[in-house]
Design a protein around this motif. Sequence first.
Motif, PDB file in Angstrom:
ATOM      1  N   TYR A 120       0.817  -1.217   0.000  1.00  0.00           N
ATOM      2  CA  TYR A 120       0.000   0.000   0.000  1.00  0.00           C
ATOM      3  C   TYR A 120       0.846   1.259   0.000  1.00  0.00           C
ATOM      4  CZ  TYR A 120       1.120   0.112   4.997  1.00  0.00           C
ATOM      5  OH  TYR A 120       1.792   0.136   6.192  1.00  0.00           O
ATOM      6  N   ALA A 121       2.094   1.157   0.468  1.00  0.00           N
ATOM      7  CA  ALA A 121       2.960   2.333   0.575  1.00  0.00           C
ATOM      8  C   ALA A 121       3.469   2.808  -0.775  1.00  0.00           C
ATOM      9  CB  ALA A 121       4.141   2.019   1.488  1.00  0.00           C
ATOM     10  N   ARG A 122       3.304   2.021  -1.812  1.00  0.00           N
ATOM     11  CA  ARG A 122       3.770   2.440  -3.134  1.00  0.00           C
ATOM     12  C   ARG A 122       3.223   3.815  -3.519  1.00  0.00           C
ATOM     13  NH1 ARG A 122       6.143  -1.100  -6.595  1.00  0.00           N
ATOM     14  NH2 ARG A 122       6.421  -3.250  -5.872  1.00  0.00           N
ATOM     15  N   ASN A 123       1.963   4.048  -3.193  1.00  0.00           N
ATOM     16  CA  ASN A 123       1.343   5.318  -3.580  1.00  0.00           C
ATOM     17  C   ASN A 123       2.054   6.534  -2.979  1.00  0.00           C
ATOM     18  OD1 ASN A 123      -0.881   4.308  -5.171  1.00  0.00           O
ATOM     19  ND2 ASN A 123      -1.734   3.525  -3.267  1.00  0.00           N
ATOM     20  N   SER A 124       2.657   6.367  -1.808  1.00  0.00           N
ATOM     21  CA  SER A 124       3.314   7.502  -1.150  1.00  0.00           C
ATOM     22  C   SER A 124       4.526   7.994  -1.940  1.00  0.00           C
ATOM     23  CB  SER A 124       3.737   7.116   0.275  1.00  0.00           C
ATOM     24  OG  SER A 124       4.715   6.083   0.251  1.00  0.00           O
ATOM     25  N   HIS A 125       5.074   7.156  -2.820  1.00  0.00           N
ATOM     26  CA  HIS A 125       6.235   7.580  -3.602  1.00  0.00           C
ATOM     27  C   HIS A 125       5.862   8.679  -4.600  1.00  0.00           C
ATOM     28  CE1 HIS A 125      10.291   6.309  -3.200  1.00  0.00           C
ATOM     29  NE2 HIS A 125      10.498   6.022  -4.473  1.00  0.00           N
ATOM     30  N   GLU A 126       4.594   8.760  -4.935  1.00  0.00           N
ATOM     31  CA  GLU A 126       4.153   9.787  -5.879  1.00  0.00           C
ATOM     32  C   GLU A 126       4.311  11.187  -5.300  1.00  0.00           C
ATOM     33  OE1 GLU A 126       0.920   7.484  -8.647  1.00  0.00           O
ATOM     34  OE2 GLU A 126       0.158   8.434  -6.822  1.00  0.00           O
ATOM     35  N   TYR A 127       4.219  11.300  -3.981  1.00  0.00           N
ATOM     36  CA  TYR A 127       4.378  12.609  -3.347  1.00  0.00           C
ATOM     37  C   TYR A 127       5.804  13.141  -3.500  1.00  0.00           C
ATOM     38  CZ  TYR A 127      -0.175  11.781  -1.196  1.00  0.00           C
ATOM     39  OH  TYR A 127      -1.510  11.528  -0.994  1.00  0.00           O
ATOM     40  N   TRP A 128       6.732  12.258  -3.784  1.00  0.00           N
ATOM     41  CA  TRP A 128       8.131  12.666  -3.969  1.00  0.00           C
ATOM     42  C   TRP A 128       8.466  12.873  -5.451  1.00  0.00           C
ATOM     43  CZ3 TRP A 128      11.304  13.419   0.287  1.00  0.00           C
ATOM     44  CH2 TRP A 128      10.809  12.964   1.514  1.00  0.00           C
ATOM     45  N   GLY A 129       7.466  12.687  -6.308  1.00  0.00           N
ATOM     46  CA  GLY A 129       7.669  12.904  -7.737  1.00  0.00           C
ATOM     47  C   GLY A 129       8.048  11.657  -8.505  1.00  0.00           C
ATOM     48  N   TYR A 130       7.902  10.494  -7.887  1.00  0.00           N
ATOM     49  CA  TYR A 130       8.271   9.240  -8.537  1.00  0.00           C
ATOM     50  C   TYR A 130       7.046   8.377  -8.819  1.00  0.00           C
ATOM     51  CZ  TYR A 130      12.849  10.662  -6.764  1.00  0.00           C
ATOM     52  OH  TYR A 130      13.977  11.369  -6.476  1.00  0.00           O
ATOM     53  N   SER A 131       7.276   7.281  -9.520  1.00  0.00           N
ATOM     54  CA  SER A 131       6.195   6.347  -9.810  1.00  0.00           C
ATOM     55  C   SER A 131       6.024   5.363  -8.662  1.00  0.00           C
ATOM     56  CB  SER A 131       6.507   5.570 -11.098  1.00  0.00           C
ATOM     57  OG  SER A 131       5.594   4.494 -11.274  1.00  0.00           O
ATOM     58  N   ALA A 132       4.776   4.905  -8.499  1.00  0.00           N
ATOM     59  CA  ALA A 132       4.501   3.884  -7.491  1.00  0.00           C
ATOM     60  C   ALA A 132       4.951   2.504  -7.959  1.00  0.00           C
ATOM     61  CB  ALA A 132       2.996   3.856  -7.180  1.00  0.00           C
ATOM     62  N   GLY A 133       5.368   2.394  -9.207  1.00  0.00           N
ATOM     63  CA  GLY A 133       5.795   1.118  -9.765  1.00  0.00           C
ATOM     64  C   GLY A 133       7.251   0.809  -9.466  1.00  0.00           C
ATOM     65  N   LEU A 134       8.041   0.642 -10.522  1.00  0.00           N
ATOM     66  CA  LEU A 134       9.448   0.283 -10.339  1.00  0.00           C
ATOM     67  C   LEU A 134      10.230   1.336  -9.558  1.00  0.00           C
ATOM     68  CD1 LEU A 134      10.254  -1.298 -13.812  1.00  0.00           C
ATOM     69  CD2 LEU A 134      10.565  -2.422 -11.599  1.00  0.00           C
ATOM     70  N   ASP A 135       9.873   2.613  -9.716  1.00  0.00           N
ATOM     71  CA  ASP A 135      10.571   3.662  -8.967  1.00  0.00           C
ATOM     72  C   ASP A 135      10.540   3.403  -7.468  1.00  0.00           C
ATOM     73  OD1 ASP A 135      11.276   5.084 -11.197  1.00  0.00           O
ATOM     74  OD2 ASP A 135       9.839   6.719 -10.905  1.00  0.00           O
ATOM     75  N   PHE A 136       9.412   2.897  -6.974  1.00  0.00           N
ATOM     76  CA  PHE A 136       9.253   2.676  -5.541  1.00  0.00           C
ATOM     77  C   PHE A 136      10.318   1.743  -4.985  1.00  0.00           C
ATOM     78  CE2 PHE A 136       7.399   0.129  -2.041  1.00  0.00           C
ATOM     79  CZ  PHE A 136       7.151   1.136  -1.133  1.00  0.00           C
ATOM     80  N   GLU A 137      10.732   0.761  -5.776  1.00  0.00           N
ATOM     81  CA  GLU A 137      11.725  -0.203  -5.299  1.00  0.00           C
ATOM     82  C   GLU A 137      13.126   0.054  -5.836  1.00  0.00           C
ATOM     83  OE1 GLU A 137      10.525  -4.176  -7.341  1.00  0.00           O
ATOM     84  OE2 GLU A 137       8.697  -2.989  -7.180  1.00  0.00           O
TER      85      GLU A 137
END
Length: 357
Positions: A86-103
Amino acid sequence: MFSEEYIKGRGAQLNVPNRFDQHSHEMRDDFLNYCAVEGDEATESRTTIIDTFPKTIVNKVTSPDVGLEYSLNPYQGCEHGCIYCYARNSHEYWGYSAGLDFEQKILVKRNAVELLEEKLKSKSWKATPIVLSGNTDCYQPIEKKFQITRKLLQTFLKYRHPVGMITKNALVQRDIDVLRELAAENLVHVNISVTSLQEETRRILEPRTASIKRRLETIEKLSSVSIPVSVMMAPIIPSINSHEIMPLVKEISERGALGVGYTIVRLNGAIGQIFSDWIRKAMPDRADKVLHQIKNLHGGSLNDSRFGTRMKGEGEFASQVAQQFKIARNLYLKDRERPKLNCKLHEEYKDGQMKLF
């Protein structure tokens, strides 16, 4: 099992558009074909470490479903790559994707220890349990290098402040020395996340996490030295790990766990697209069945954001899961309970040492 497009060693198989971005981009077939001919990688696969210096580190949790009031995350993004996170979505607040960017793009909060110490010394702060990893795992692989989590635990010990933590990584064993001192004064609870007993299931759901064998060993080692440890079986995903409830609770009971909790999978925000793409590549033979069953748990949608139902689901399958956990607890964990965290010591240690007068 896997389709030809499956990227091994990662959870997400693509970068989905960031909902906050004005523009989005896509991988065109002609570019992918060019990369294939030239022998080039279409995307960067290495993990990138990004230093950050936030102004605050302790977060107030407003959700009534989570069971904690405050959380602290030394890292943003998580190399574990759990596909359902569920935390993937929080990466969007930093300007990144919730997909591969998250990891692949991991933000390190370099001043986390200083900020925590400042918080614990504040005259207005009253001791309340703070949970490490409310968002991303505090023992993900880069912790071995940076040791921020270890330093945070030492800070909690210095100020005799209660702390909880949840992790999938056996690296927590490194800090048994600090955890034992905290546990001696009822200042710590540890939760180990165990989603499955099947290593193959673990490998595709959570590609860069500790093996199931190592996690079970961790439960046993912590409990053997009187560190209170419980287990989270989260999330329950129909037709993937939903058949493992009884054997899993039996196994963790034999390892010394004091309790077990669970959540039902919900694919909120961008995770619906990420998970759907992943399962069609990782488990194409059962993708439609699993997605249909998840929708049945949430009133026909992959996600339910309503407090009170979003974590447990609705309908016949959700009721069956709840009943299985009730039976499993009665069979294998009856009369076990974690000691209550001690919030009474901190006031005497606000300056870092016990007040004598």
